[in-house]
Scaffold this active site. Structure first.
Site, PDB file in Angstrom:
ATOM      1  N   MET A 166       0.854  -1.186   0.000  1.00  0.00           N
ATOM      2  CA  MET A 166       0.000   0.000   0.000  1.00  0.00           C
ATOM      3  C   MET A 166       0.888   1.234   0.000  1.00  0.00           C
ATOM      4  O   MET A 166       1.657   1.438   0.943  1.00  0.00           O
ATOM      5  CB  MET A 166      -0.928  -0.037   1.214  1.00  0.00           C
ATOM      6  CG  MET A 166      -1.979  -1.141   1.071  1.00  0.00           C
ATOM      7  SD  MET A 166      -3.219  -1.153   2.381  1.00  0.00           S
ATOM      8  CE  MET A 166      -2.303  -1.928   3.694  1.00  0.00           C
ATOM      9  N   CYS A 186      -5.520   0.864  -9.129  1.00  0.00           N
ATOM     10  CA  CYS A 186      -5.275   2.133  -8.431  1.00  0.00           C
ATOM     11  C   CYS A 186      -5.915   3.294  -9.187  1.00  0.00           C
ATOM     12  O   CYS A 186      -5.633   3.486 -10.364  1.00  0.00           O
ATOM     13  CB  CYS A 186      -3.768   2.338  -8.312  1.00  0.00           C
ATOM     14  SG  CYS A 186      -3.385   3.859  -7.456  1.00  0.00           S
ATOM     15  N   LYS A 214      -3.879  -7.449 -10.141  1.00  0.00           N
ATOM     16  CA  LYS A 214      -4.820  -6.924  -9.148  1.00  0.00           C
ATOM     17  C   LYS A 214      -5.723  -5.951  -9.880  1.00  0.00           C
ATOM     18  O   LYS A 214      -5.238  -5.028 -10.552  1.00  0.00           O
ATOM     19  CB  LYS A 214      -4.040  -6.212  -8.040  1.00  0.00           C
ATOM     20  CG  LYS A 214      -4.880  -5.291  -7.171  1.00  0.00           C
ATOM     21  CD  LYS A 214      -5.034  -5.829  -5.772  1.00  0.00           C
ATOM     22  CE  LYS A 214      -5.937  -4.977  -4.921  1.00  0.00           C
ATOM     23  NZ  LYS A 214      -5.378  -3.679  -4.557  1.00  0.00           N
ATOM     24  N   HIS A 269     -10.382  -6.453  -6.270  1.00  0.00           N
ATOM     25  CA  HIS A 269     -10.969  -5.518  -5.309  1.00  0.00           C
ATOM     26  C   HIS A 269     -12.419  -5.356  -5.752  1.00  0.00           C
ATOM     27  O   HIS A 269     -12.686  -4.800  -6.827  1.00  0.00           O
ATOM     28  CB  HIS A 269     -10.200  -4.193  -5.341  1.00  0.00           C
ATOM     29  CG  HIS A 269     -10.668  -3.201  -4.341  1.00  0.00           C
ATOM     30  ND1 HIS A 269     -10.067  -1.978  -4.160  1.00  0.00           N
ATOM     31  CD2 HIS A 269     -11.689  -3.226  -3.449  1.00  0.00           C
ATOM     32  CE1 HIS A 269     -10.689  -1.308  -3.208  1.00  0.00           C
ATOM     33  NE2 HIS A 269     -11.686  -2.039  -2.774  1.00  0.00           N
ATOM     34  N   ASN A 315     -10.833  -9.121  -2.528  1.00  0.00           N
ATOM     35  CA  ASN A 315     -10.288  -8.047  -1.695  1.00  0.00           C
ATOM     36  C   ASN A 315     -11.338  -6.956  -1.525  1.00  0.00           C
ATOM     37  O   ASN A 315     -12.173  -6.748  -2.381  1.00  0.00           O
ATOM     38  CB  ASN A 315      -9.024  -7.477  -2.392  1.00  0.00           C
ATOM     39  CG  ASN A 315      -8.562  -6.157  -1.806  1.00  0.00           C
ATOM     40  OD1 ASN A 315      -8.603  -5.110  -2.455  1.00  0.00           O
ATOM     41  ND2 ASN A 315      -8.135  -6.182  -0.562  1.00  0.00           N
ATOM     42  N   GLY A 316     -11.255  -6.274  -0.382  1.00  0.00           N
ATOM     43  CA  GLY A 316     -12.127  -5.127  -0.138  1.00  0.00           C
ATOM     44  C   GLY A 316     -12.961  -5.325   1.108  1.00  0.00           C
ATOM     45  O   GLY A 316     -13.860  -6.167   1.132  1.00  0.00           O
ATOM     46  N   GLY A 362      -5.987  -5.591   3.089  1.00  0.00           N
ATOM     47  CA  GLY A 362      -5.143  -4.401   3.078  1.00  0.00           C
ATOM     48  C   GLY A 362      -5.168  -3.665   4.396  1.00  0.00           C
ATOM     49  O   GLY A 362      -4.337  -3.894   5.277  1.00  0.00           O
ATOM     50  N   ARG A 363      -6.149  -2.797   4.564  1.00  0.00           N
ATOM     51  CA  ARG A 363      -6.153  -1.894   5.714  1.00  0.00           C
ATOM     52  C   ARG A 363      -6.214  -2.622   7.049  1.00  0.00           C
ATOM     53  O   ARG A 363      -5.522  -2.247   8.003  1.00  0.00           O
ATOM     54  CB  ARG A 363      -7.303  -0.894   5.585  1.00  0.00           C
ATOM     55  CG  ARG A 363      -7.043   0.130   4.501  1.00  0.00           C
ATOM     56  CD  ARG A 363      -8.286   0.897   4.129  1.00  0.00           C
ATOM     57  NE  ARG A 363      -9.276   0.045   3.448  1.00  0.00           N
ATOM     58  CZ  ARG A 363     -10.382   0.505   2.890  1.00  0.00           C
ATOM     59  NH1 ARG A 363     -10.657   1.790   2.938  1.00  0.00           N
ATOM     60  NH2 ARG A 363     -11.207  -0.327   2.281  1.00  0.00           N
TER      61      ARG A 363
END
Ligand SMILES: Cc1cc2nc3c(=O)[nH]c(=O)nc-3n(C[C@H](O)[C@H](O)[C@H](O)COP(=O)(O)O)c2cc1C
Length: 316
Positions: A1, A83, A122, A154, A194-195, A217-218
């Site tokens: 990230m 992105c 991705k 995502h 993802n997400g 991720g986060r």
């Protein structure tokens, strides 16, 4: 990230899980190939398995960058098609590539020819006014035919105009069902979702629903212990015992000493450790001691030990 993770973060996360696959932040192919910024490939032998994520859309440049990455020892080369930032759009990187699956396929073929390690993608489920149910199958079939073996989706659209990158991670709604439908359509393609995945329970449920992988991720950044300490046992079926954040702190001390001895600053490492005790007794003192003290000149491992002592006291 980007702006969050780096090799220090990956070192920490690898202490918490031996098995999860770690990804670098996006490194642009032009920075490597035209800018000669080879230091962006720096990583340690302990990080494996680790994937290098590339940004770009020039097939020759991506192939060259992929080769540099494979020669540097990365286990996988991943192309960013997710992105949404302006800076990235202007260079035709990231999510805008969802609009040109033929170009992405050419890039994947070129990267595939350049390296022996897996080439993966991705992506988002679509961008702007695209109909994800229409464009995603076309996108996946093109990249799979070009040699992409695994994809991380995502599960939300990116809006290329009008939303900031941060808003693009929260506002467009998640569509997990669509990603599950893609797995049914492409049984031979390894599909990770993802997400918004914020616990190992959620990750397990998604895997049980037929998906091949889960990318986090986060939550992995902010609550690394919750996401990683039990991952080897629960997700990969390895034997216990689970790792502990206290154990990871102890193992970080020699790493920190070596970093400082090499001229680095404490905060460069400890900023990734702030969430280690999130949700546990002493978390607030841990975070406060590190965030207030680690930028002070001369701060060293004793600050981390002092912060850990507070956590141990709070737990007792
Ligand atoms: C600060 C930040 C930087 C990010 N940089 C990247 C990146 O370099 N490459 C990438 O594929 N995704 C990047 N992402 C997106 C995440 O990988 C992920 O797709 C997104 O945050 C949704 O997953 P999550 O809910 O598990 O965080 C970034 C996210 C954040 C918060």
């Amino acid at each position: 990230m980007m702006d969050w993770t780096d090799r220090h973060c990956r070192y920490l996360h690898r202490l918490l899980s031996r098995r999860v696959l770690l990804y670098t932040e996006m490194v642009t192919a032009p920075a490597l190939v035209r800018g000669g910024a080879l230091h962006l490939l720096d990583h340690g032998p302990e990080e494996h398995p680790v994937a290098l994520q590339l940004g770009g859309s020039d097939q020759k440049e991506l192939a060259y960058a992929a080769r540099l990455g494979a020669e540097a020892g990365y286990d996988e080369i991943n192309l960013n098609c997710g992105c949404p930032s302006d800076r990235v759009q202007s260079g035709t990187f990231g999510a805008v590539l969802m609009k040109d699956p033929a170009l992405v396929a050419r890039c994947i073929s070129a990267m595939r020819e350049a390296v022996d390690v897996d080439v993966t993608v991705k992506c988002r489920i679509g961008v702007d006014d695209q109909d994800p149910g229409e464009v995603l199958p076309e996108f996946l079939s093109r990249i799979a035919a070009a040699g992409c073996t695994r994809v991380q989706i995502h599960a939300r659209k990116a809006w290329l105009q009008g939303l900031s990158p941060k808003e693009n991670r929260d506002i467009p709604p998640l569509d997990y069902d669509l990603v599950r439908r893609m797995k049914a359509l492409f049984p031979d393609l390894h599909i990770s979702i993802n997400g918004g995945i914020a616990s190992l329970d959620e990750a397990e449920a998604l895997l049980a629903s037929g998906l091949d992988g889960v990318m986090v991720g986060r939550a992995a950044y902010h609550q690394p212990a919750d996401m990683l300490c039990a991952a080897d046992r629960r997700i990969f079926g390895g034997p216990g015992p689970d790792t502990t954040p206290e154990g990871a702190v102890a193992a970080m001390l020699p790493y920190i000493e070596a970093h400082l001895a090499g001229g680095g600053r404490l905060n460069q490492v400890t900023r990734h450790m702030l969430g280690l005790f999130a949700g546990r007794p002493g978390a607030r003192a841990w975070r406060r001691i590190l965030s207030e003290g680690a930028t002070r000149p001369g701060a060293g491992p004793e600050l981390v030990e002092a912060a850990l002592a507070q956590v141990v006291r709070a737990a007792a």
